[in-house]
Scaffold this motif. Structure first.
Motif, PDB file in Angstrom:
ATOM      1  N   ARG A   1       0.844  -1.416   0.092  1.00  0.00           N
ATOM      2  CA  ARG A   1       0.117  -0.034   0.149  1.00  0.00           C
ATOM      3  C   ARG A   1       0.920   1.148   0.302  1.00  0.00           C
ATOM      4  O   ARG A   1       2.105   1.138   0.536  1.00  0.00           O
ATOM      5  CB  ARG A   1      -1.003   0.160   1.136  1.00  0.00           C
ATOM      6  N   ASP A   2       0.356   2.228  -0.665  1.00  0.00           N
ATOM      7  CA  ASP A   2       1.308   3.442  -0.875  1.00  0.00           C
ATOM      8  C   ASP A   2       1.152   4.396   0.098  1.00  0.00           C
ATOM      9  O   ASP A   2       0.152   5.056   0.310  1.00  0.00           O
ATOM     10  CB  ASP A   2       0.987   3.915  -2.296  1.00  0.00           C
ATOM     11  N   ARG A   3       2.187   4.645   1.160  1.00  0.00           N
ATOM     12  CA  ARG A   3       1.893   5.494   2.071  1.00  0.00           C
ATOM     13  C   ARG A   3       1.818   7.030   1.604  1.00  0.00           C
ATOM     14  O   ARG A   3       1.200   7.932   2.415  1.00  0.00           O
ATOM     15  CB  ARG A   3       2.814   5.532   2.988  1.00  0.00           C
ATOM     16  N   ALA A   4       2.402   7.401   0.312  1.00  0.00           N
ATOM     17  CA  ALA A   4       2.359   8.587  -0.027  1.00  0.00           C
ATOM     18  C   ALA A   4       0.878   8.790  -0.473  1.00  0.00           C
ATOM     19  O   ALA A   4       0.647   9.967  -0.204  1.00  0.00           O
ATOM     20  CB  ALA A   4       3.386   8.833  -1.488  1.00  0.00           C
ATOM     21  N   VAL A   5       0.317   7.956  -1.224  1.00  0.00           N
ATOM     22  CA  VAL A   5      -1.124   8.165  -1.709  1.00  0.00           C
ATOM     23  C   VAL A   5      -2.175   8.389  -0.315  1.00  0.00           C
ATOM     24  O   VAL A   5      -2.864   9.266  -0.380  1.00  0.00           O
ATOM     25  CB  VAL A   5      -1.397   7.169  -2.363  1.00  0.00           C
ATOM     26  N   ALA A   6      -1.713   7.371   0.643  1.00  0.00           N
ATOM     27  CA  ALA A   6      -2.492   7.537   1.754  1.00  0.00           C
ATOM     28  C   ALA A   6      -2.358   8.977   2.511  1.00  0.00           C
ATOM     29  O   ALA A   6      -3.446   9.480   2.944  1.00  0.00           O
ATOM     30  CB  ALA A   6      -2.098   6.432   2.709  1.00  0.00           C
ATOM     31  N   ARG A   7      -1.337   9.530   2.518  1.00  0.00           N
ATOM     32  CA  ARG A   7      -1.155  10.893   3.253  1.00  0.00           C
ATOM     33  C   ARG A   7      -1.578  11.992   2.191  1.00  0.00           C
ATOM     34  O   ARG A   7      -2.240  13.034   2.775  1.00  0.00           O
ATOM     35  CB  ARG A   7       0.188  11.051   3.607  1.00  0.00           C
ATOM     36  N   PHE A   8      -1.150  11.835   0.884  1.00  0.00           N
ATOM     37  CA  PHE A   8      -1.124  13.240   0.148  1.00  0.00           C
ATOM     38  C   PHE A   8      -2.305  13.040  -0.873  1.00  0.00           C
ATOM     39  O   PHE A   8      -2.449  14.167  -1.612  1.00  0.00           O
ATOM     40  CB  PHE A   8       0.095  13.702  -0.588  1.00  0.00           C
TER      41      PHE A   8
END
Lengths: 586, 158
Positions: free
Chosen positions: A563-570
């Motif tokens: 899972r992409d933490r960058a997508v999750a945050r931004f």
């Protein structure tokens, strides 16, 4: 020194092409996801070229040849270590790191260990290592520009900083990927082509350089009456009584004594005089040809190997490129190709270094051995052809400064923008300006050291701070954030102590033993030890989600646990655009 | 919205504790269908993974992995162990081969006088030979690691 118009043109061209490619590719960069990790869409072949392009820094392009010129066979460990570091990275880090879905090194630490304070500490270490690594790049740019035109040392540093900062502000990771990939091939051409020509010239002239063949035992000789002006303080030694005119005063230098020479001194040597060598260099060709034969040098060689082998995986600008791969498998494949590309490249600087020992021995006197790649072509091939060869190598050198500096700038500003600021695109741009300004200022103010040696210290620091955390974090469930913190503080603290002690010892008579200059052999095991012991002591703090995180790191990509933490945050790029448009319509 | 999507893909029921700070407030425990069929999700499916439709059995294995049942945990531990073992073995191989060189030069100085086509042997051993070695080991590891992963996926799917 006369201006070399060819070299000026080629360096200008490299800057313009870099700017153009960055501009072209950054048109589509709109979101934080673009700026941090280029939307994770970089295919393995391009990413491998970009990683190699970014990794072949001034220390590789200029520094390796300079070290070979000075130290001979012992310097061959640098390219080996630089390349072997990627093997370690591939074996232990690449695929799991990509699968973690992190977008910066501190983010990975938080994803794995769930501690905000650990994240903050790693942020500062990333910033510190990044700036430490950027310094020699910018100083090298100043040095290279000085070699092709009469310019102050700061001009090259400032030029490179400006071009890189404009590109990175325009598109972040999105902008520099193609630029770095292009710069790898440019650098390979820029070092391979002159090497071929020079080898043809060398064998055409009967296999012996103007300063004597390498098979002869004594040091190189001057072929003409030579005046050498010293630009930085050096300490020289000779192997036979040598007549020298120091600022119009004739003296005889004797073997076994060190002669310190200050900046601005002019040394005059008669034709056929033996070339004196800076104290840490190999004096005679015989000792130059052989690998080390004393025990402390042997340990120091091992320590260097250790630092380079384990340090690569801790370099933030290297890791940041691995986050751009689509998945873990692509990250691994990228690394295999990097091993090939780097191995191909490093064959050439070694040959240039060996040739320069025979043709430009005066660099051994000035201590400015890093300029070897830029000086050899015109010394071996007079006339326009020589100038064109110089122009090609100068273009390669600038490509090296630009590629590495842009990678470092993206990784450090990405960390600052997401950890110290809110992580919007504007924050990224603000961070870029700050991160570009600091090392540029330092590069102008601080004295220039051997390129590869400063870089060696950053490798030791990376190996003693991030390497234990990454390796243990990926493969050992019992790691706790307290253990990680202890290891990072001990490892980093020891290396920084060694740096300070080394600097003091240099000013007070060089009493420091070898492990002060190459500390990795002790600091890395110490960091591992502290991490493990403290983790075991604080076993209650093992994060609750350790099993889920381990699953995500190691489960093969097709299972889809990533899972992409960058997508999750931004948020995702497209979504942001869409919501933005929607808001506008209302 | 986004973490909603991930839950649907991985079959995770709880939101990740590190997520959700900057994400729009959504009713979190919304029940999600395992089959990614609903029309609004089709667009996004293309971005992250291009999965073929899965059988019910593979889905159950996946859920067991995700929920850390003892069986699932054992499976992933085995995979980690085998990957680590091949990594360490290859690293040791390289370290021993390269680490032996300085020692060899140190112990037998005569070794350094040997020449091959006029070039001193140490220069060939240090300047040329390590790079094919490193690349070869890299290729080898890549094949090993991909094979382990393929085996693992096959086992899960069946």
């Amino acid at each position: 020194m006369q201006v070399n118009p060819w070299a000026l043109t080629s360096v200008g061209l490299v800057m313009v092409v870099t700017y153009y490619l960055g501009r072209r590719t950054s048109r589509f960069a709109r979101s934080t996801h673009d700026f941090l990790v280029a939307r994770r869409t970089v295919r393995s072949r391009r990413n491998a070229a970009a990683i190699s392009g970014e990794y072949i820094s001034a220390a590789s392009f200029l520094g390796v040849a300079g070290l070979v010129l000075k130290e001979g066979a012992d310097a061959l460990w640098f390219p080996i270590g630089f390349t072997a570091g990627y093997l370690a990275l591939m074996l232990f880090v690449a695929a799991p790191l990509r699968r973690s879905g992190a977008y910066t090194l501190p983010d990975f630490m938080e994803a794995r260990l769930g501690s905000a304070s650990l994240r903050t500490l790693s942020t500062w270490f990333v910033v510190f290592i990044g700036i430490l690594y950027m310094l020699p790049q910018l100083q090298g740019a100043g040095l290279a520009l000085m070699a092709i035109m009469p310019a102050p040392a700061w001009l090259g540093s400032v030029l490179v900083t400006v071009v890189v900062a404009i590109n990175v502000m325009g598109g972040g990771m999105r902008a520099i990927t193609l630029v770095q990939a292009f710069q790898y091939w440019l650098k390979l051409f820029a070092i391979a082509m002159p090497t071929f020509v020079l080898c043809v010239v060398f064998f055409g002239s009967g296999g012996s350089g103007s300063a004597g063949s390498l098979g002869q035992q004594p040091p190189p000789r001057f072929t003409d009456d030579t005046t050498v002006s010293i630009e930085t303080d050096v300490v020289l030694h000779v192997d036979q009584p040598t007549l020298v005119r120091v600022d119009d005063q004739e003296t005889v230098w004797l073997p076994g004594t060190d002669y310190p020479v200050g900046t601005g001194t002019e040394l005059f040597f008669a034709e056929d005089a033996r070339v004196p060598v800076v104290t840490d260099g190999a004096l005679t060709n015989e000792s130059w040809l052989r690998p080390t034969e004393d025990a402390t040098d042997l340990l120091s060689t091992y320590s260097l190997m250790f630092a380079l082998f384990l340090g690569t995986m801790g370099l933030p600008h290297v890791l940041v490129r691995f986050y751009t791969n689509p998945d873990g498998k692509a990250a691994r494949r990228t690394t295999v190709q990097v091993l090939l590309l780097l191995g191909l490249f490093y064959l050439f600087p070694v040959m240039i270094g060996a040739l320069s020992r025979m043709y430009v021995p005066e660099l051994l006197v000035t201590g400015n051995t890093d300029a070897a790649v830029l000086k050899v072509p015109s010394a071996m091939v007079p006339g326009v052809l020589g100038q064109i060869l110089v122009a090609i190598t100068a273009a390669g050198a600038f490509a090296a400064f630009l590629a590495t500096a842009s990678g470092l700038l993206v990784s450090v500003s990405g960390v600052i923008a997401t950890d110290l600021l809110a992580g919007k695109v504007r924050d990224f741009r603000v961070a870029t300006i700050v991160v570009a300004a600091v090392p540029a200022g330092l590069a102008v103010l601080l004295p220039i050291d051997d390129l590869s040696l400063t870089v060696g210290m950053s490798f030791a620091l990376a190996a003693s701070t991030f390497c234990p955390l990454l390796v243990l974090g990926i493969w050992w469930r019992k790691l706790t954030w307290l253990g990680a913190m202890a290891g990072m503080c001990v490892g980093g603290g020891l290396v920084l102590t060694a740096v300070v002690l080394g600097a003091i010892s240099e000013r007070t008579g060089g009493w420091a033993p070898w492990f002060i200059h190459q500390p990795a052999l002790f600091t890395v095991p110490a960091a591992f030890l502290f991490t493990i012991v403290v983790s075991l002591g604080t076993a209650r703090r093992v994060p609750d989600d350790v099993n889920a995180v381990m699953l995500r790191l190691h489960a093969p990509d097709p299972l889809g646990f990533m899972r992409d933490r960058a997508v999750a945050r931004f948020g995702r790029a497209e979504e942001r655009v869409r919501t933005g448009r929607g808001r506008h319509r209302k | 919205m986004t973490d909603d999507f991930y839950r649907s893909v991985g079959g995770i029921r709880e939101p990740d504790p590190t997520l959700g700070k900057s994400v729009q407030p959504e009713p979190a425990p919304e029940p999600v269908l395992p089959e990614p069929e609903p029309p609004p999700r089709v667009r996004r499916q293309r971005v992250v993974l291009a999965e073929p439709s899965r059988s019910a059995g593979s889905l159950r294995a996946r859920v067991e992995l995700e929920q850390q049942t003892s069986w699932g945990e054992l499976l992933i531990k085995d995979l980690i162990k085998v990957q680590l073992r091949s990594g360490v073995a290859l690293a040791l191989l390289v370290v021993v081969v390269l680490g032996a060189l300085p020692a060899a030069f140190f112990v037998w100085p005569a070794f350094t006088d040997l020449r091959f086509v006029g070039i001193p042997l140490p220069w060939l051993l240090l300047g040329v030979a390590p790079f094919p070695l490193l690349f070869g080991v890299g290729l080898w590891y890549n094949r090993l690691a991909e094979r382990h992963e393929r085996d693992f996926v096959d086992m899960i799917e069946n």
